[in-house]
Design a protein around this motif. Sequence first.
Motif: not given
Length: 258
Positions: A217-220, A173, A170
């Motif tokens: 959240r980790n892989h949009p 972030e 992401n």
Amino acid sequence: MNLQTLPGLFISHGSPMLALNPEQVGPALHRLSLNLPKPEAIIVMSAHWESHALEISTSVRAETWHDFRGFPAALYNIHYPAPGQPELAEKILHLLADAGLTAHANSTRPRDHGVWMPLLHMYPEADIPVIEISLPINMSAKDIFKIGQTLAILREQQILLIGSGSITHNLAELSWHGESQEVPVWASSFRNDVVSKLNHQDYEAILDWQNIPYVKRNHPTLEHFAPLFFAMGTGSRFNIVHSSFSMGSLGMDIYRFD
């Protein structure tokens, strides 16, 4: 010739700066290459070749593509002139066709950093033939897994199969400027959950990726996670080669499948 069976790998290739600043993962990739028999050829599915149809690079010598902007000039001077191997590419096309997977030859595709950046640390001499295969955006996780299963037989011919992405990815972030490097819970929890499923050979739960906690959240977008599906298809025995985080939440794990 006495050929040895090579594993399949999932490699988190991280930021393009890995080429200049190897951090922990560059030495880990180098050690991994020393512990493996030298491959006859390398096949890589990269997060950075998204396509509508499945494509196979048939180039004799693909150009090194610096497919990024805004990085130091030294990065654009790096080249990875490994040859291609059109005969093996044709074999891959036939294997896929026999498995009911339609694939197309592509003789003009340059080699993106998802391919050359990890190989720069593993095989810096660039003397091993490299073939890139695309990541079809319209294929399901199970279809991508099937590509890995289909090509797994090539491991017995001393061919190294690699899915190149990132266990977390992401970019919005990340701590780009040296601020807090603490790994956020949403990143560590996701990574630990995936590893737990792999350790228990619960591949179905990973292929059902929509239900993994914190996945969005980790892989949009999914392109850096999907090469793991390919790597999972290459073998059923899972081992962690390396685990670390960079820039806070960017997972740099390397996994091995035998």
